[in-house]
Design an enzyme around this catalytic site. Structure first.
Site, mmCIF file in Angstrom:
data_model
loop_
_atom_site.group_PDB
_atom_site.id
_atom_site.type_symbol
_atom_site.label_atom_id
_atom_site.label_comp_id
_atom_site.label_asym_id
_atom_site.label_seq_id
_atom_site.Cartn_x
_atom_site.Cartn_y
_atom_site.Cartn_z
ATOM 1 N N HIS A 37 -4.358 3.013 -3.332
ATOM 2 C CA HIS A 37 -4.468 2.539 -1.947
ATOM 3 C C HIS A 37 -3.734 1.215 -1.734
ATOM 4 C CE1 HIS A 37 -6.103 1.211 1.886
ATOM 5 N NE2 HIS A 37 -6.518 0.105 1.290
ATOM 6 N N GLU B 23 -16.653 -4.960 25.126
ATOM 7 C CA GLU B 23 -15.804 -6.154 25.203
ATOM 8 C C GLU B 23 -14.635 -6.093 24.228
ATOM 9 O OE1 GLU B 23 -20.056 -7.410 26.192
ATOM 10 O OE2 GLU B 23 -19.073 -6.274 24.590
ATOM 11 N N HIS C 70 0.840 -1.197 0.000
ATOM 12 C CA HIS C 70 0.000 0.000 0.000
ATOM 13 C C HIS C 70 0.875 1.247 0.000
ATOM 14 C CE1 HIS C 70 -2.304 -3.312 1.712
ATOM 15 N NE2 HIS C 70 -3.419 -2.660 1.420
ATOM 16 N N HIS D 217 -27.038 -16.404 25.515
ATOM 17 C CA HIS D 217 -25.926 -16.198 26.445
ATOM 18 C C HIS D 217 -25.112 -17.466 26.706
ATOM 19 C CE1 HIS D 217 -27.810 -12.390 27.039
ATOM 20 N NE2 HIS D 217 -27.091 -12.062 28.084
#
Length: 685
Positions: A264, A418, A29, A480
């Site tokens: 890019h 998280e 890149h 869960h």
């Protein structure tokens, strides 16, 4: 300020090195390095303090390239300043066994602080580095002794801005008022799909302002070096907020394709390479050219960094005279050695002790060892009361101005973030003075999987405290209840996944997690109470697997983990009383550690001659390595009281026994019956 021809030459040298390396590799890149060369030059040469001869000096400024695909920018900088990145390493960019891989890897390349590439990760790492600096300063700095005062700088792009992990980390950084964190946003309006107008039109600066960051905009990032310098200086002057500088640049500056997606992720074409070099005053026929003036200028700044370290060492020596205990503690942490005798604080249990949930046993470990291991910082993603991650006298890590805690606090409130928590912990670990632990439900470690993978890849000693580890959490139901989670993370190289069955196994898991300097750990812990096992000891647990119940007349081995081990022990009694069948039980708290034992030991645990059946209320994937037959849960769970859920899926002494009998019958005529350990060994050869 004052910028001249040498500055322009240095910037264009960075650009042409990136062009040559990507062209030679036919991969990479070039766009971001060409666009961000000016700000990299200003930042490294004017602001950052570091010593290339000692990349691990504690008080160095940290730099994180979150848009890690642009790593030729960083490799070029490291080479020019005299880090251990040779010209030959640049010429072998993206080649096998080079120290210049396609995205930065901390354990490969001197001067790379954290492993980046998956977008947004580096940003979260930078927040972790800043937290670690602020905490370390809070613990060790004294009046007249500002030992720890480095800054963390981070480059990030549109892709990082879009990733949720960066938003999570930025939100927490704003709350924590991390004035030592300065992030520079490469506003070039290009992502892989092309112009960001197709998908990303928000006002990033306003978002960061809402997070509580100090914000600025430099409109000409291609050439206005004075404004870039002024913005960074202003950001440094802000002490009570992290800072973001929106820097509008032209991706692939100088290329025929500048400002487009075409520059890019692809090397420039040969004719474009030549015209770029001509435009920047370089010989188009020569490659990997560095004018001596550039080396001289950068080596001058590098020598200033070496002098700064020398002054710091003198300050540390003086500090050692006045604050002997603090100095010895800091030096110990930097050696990565744990305090002498800390392991004697680990709780030890006997079979007569009451049944306790392993999440509570984990809390007991933290309570017992937190004073003995002062570099251990705990925290939770808004589940403190459920994860049991906070010891009684813990102080929260918070800005002192809030009245909620202190910089020296060792408990982090990550909020419902998280993934951000995991990425931040990777940065905290990389700083070098901290061992981070963070809690959530095991099912939601999957939310953090990208960062967890990088914990393993980058060899960070991070501890994931993952409670509510199975259908045993009960009423919250399938949303869960983790099923596939352990198979996922057991498949991850360099990761210890622990599922302890009792108190001694829990202590053993912590012992291994804290003494394994380059391996992260996941602790899968129960909500429900578990009895203490007869054969469980710290020494057994440290082997990853051991015989929990032996019987020389056994017709089958039951190998299990966590909450199912005690049910297997009940099944042994049921088999004997109702079927007159003898059985033996193996507890396997950590397959990775068990795999590292000798073949003889492993065969003593899972021997030849009798069938083995695994029992775990999870996906059976992977258990064929240790068992002939697998009893598990290859479907989602159910909502209800946990004992009823276990009964529904027949994870009971009767259900296990029924499958054990079928397994014995199936294998009774197979002579000789080899242990799966032998089979695995044969396959390995």
């Amino acid at each position: 300020m004052g910028y001249g021809k040498v500055d322009e030459l240095a910037i264009n040298t960075i650009r042409t090195l990136a062009v040559d390396a990507t062209f030679q590799a036919n991969s990479g890149h070039p766009g971001a390095p060409m666009g961000m060369a000016p700000v990299a030059h200003v930042l490294f040469n004017k602001f950052m303090t570091f010593n290339p001869k000692n990349p691990d000096w504690l008080n160095r400024d940290r730099f994180v390239l979150s848009n890690g695909h642009g790593c030729m920018l960083q490799y070029a900088i490291l080479h020019l300043f005299g880090y251990g990145v040779s010209m030959d390493a640049l010429k072998h960019f993206r080649q096998v066994d080079s120290i210049t891989p396609g995205h930065p890897e901390a354990h490969d390349t001197p001067g790379i602080e954290v492993t980046t590439g998956p977008l947004g990760q580096g940003f979260a790492n930078a927040v972790g580095l800043a937290i670690a600096q602020q905490h370390t300063a809070g613990v060790f700095n004294k009046p007249n002794f500002e030992l720890i005062n480095n800054h963390t700088y981070c480059f990030f792009g549109d892709g990082c801005s879009m990733e949720g992990i960066a938003s999570e980390a930025a939100s927490l950084a704003g709350h924590l008022q991390l004035g030592n964190l300065i992030c520079i946003y490469d506003d070039n309006h290009i992502s892989i799909d092309g112009d960001t107008k197709v998908s990303f039109t928000e006002d990033v600066t306003k978002r960061f302002e809402a997070y509580g960051w100090h914000t600025q905009h430099v409109e000409d990032g291609d050439s206005d070096l004075e404004s870039i310098e002024a913005a960074i200086q202003k950001a440094k002057d802000v002490k009570d907020k992290p800072s973001v500088i929106k820097l509008t640049t032209t991706i692939g500056f100088g290329s025929k394709l500048q400002g487009t997606g075409g520059v890019h992720g692809n090397p420039l074409k040969a004719d474009d390479v030549k015209q770029v070099k001509e435009k920047f005053g370089f010989d188009p026929e020569k490659t990997f050219v560095v004018p001596q003036e550039v080396y001289d200028a950068y080596h001058k700044h590098a020598s200033e960094g070496a002098a700064a370290e020398e002054e710091w060492n003198k300050l540390l020596e003086k500090y050692s005279g006045e604050h002997k205990d603090g100095a010895s503690e800091l030096k110990r942490r930097l050696s990565r050695k744990l305090p002498e005798g800390w392991q004697n604080k680990l709780p030890v249990y006997k079979p007569s002790d009451p049944a306790v949930a392993t999440r509570k046993l984990s809390e007991s470990v933290l309570e017992a060892i937190h004073e003995a291991v002062p570099e251990l910082l705990s925290g939770s993603a808004d589940l403190t009361g459920s994860n049991n991650t906070r010891w009684k006298n813990a102080v929260d890590f918070q800005p002192p101005s809030t009245g909620l805690g202190d910089w020296s606090g060792r408990y982090l409130r990550y909020g419902v973030r998280e993934h951000g928590m995991a990425g931040i912990m990777n940065g905290m670990s990389a700083y070098g003075t901290i061992i981070p632990a963070g809690g959530t439900f095991l099912n939601f470690v999957s939310y953090a999987a990208g960062s967890v993978r990088l914990s393993s890849l980058s060899h960070q000693r991070v501890i994931y405290i993952a409670t509510h580890d199975s259908i045993g959490l009960g009423e919250d139901g399938p949303t869960h209840q983790p099923i596939e989670t352990l198979a996922h993370f057991r498949a991850l190289p360099n990761m210890m996944v622990w599922r302890p069955a009792d108190g001694n196994e829990t202590s053993a898991a912590y012992y291994m997690a804290l003494t394994s300097h380059e391996t992260p750990s996941i602790m899968a812990l129960t909500r429900q109470n578990l009895p203490q096992l007869e054969a469980s000891t710290l020494a057994n647990g440290n082997k990853g697997g051991y015989v929990a119940l032996e019987d020389k007349e056994a017709k089958i081995t039951l190998v299990s983990t966590g909450s199912e081990v005690s049910i297997c022990l009940e099944a042994v009694k049921y088999l004997k009383d109702n079927k007159s069948i003898a059985a033996r039980v193996v507890s396997m708290p950590c397959t990775e550690v068990f795999d590292a034992q000798s073949k003889d030991y492993k065969l003593s645990v899972i021997p030849d001659g009798i069938p083995t059946m695994s029992v775990e209320v999870m996906s059976t994937l992977g258990w064929e390595k240790y068992s002939h037959e697998q009893f598990g849960l290859n479907r989602f769970g159910a909502s209800g009281p946990y004992k009823d859920v276990y009964k529904k899926f027949e994870f009971t002494p009767e259900g296990i026994s029924k499958r054990a009998v079928l397994t014995i019958d199936f294998y009774k005529d197979v002579k000789p019956l080899r242990s799966p350990i032998n089979r695995a060994f044969t396959q390995l050869i």
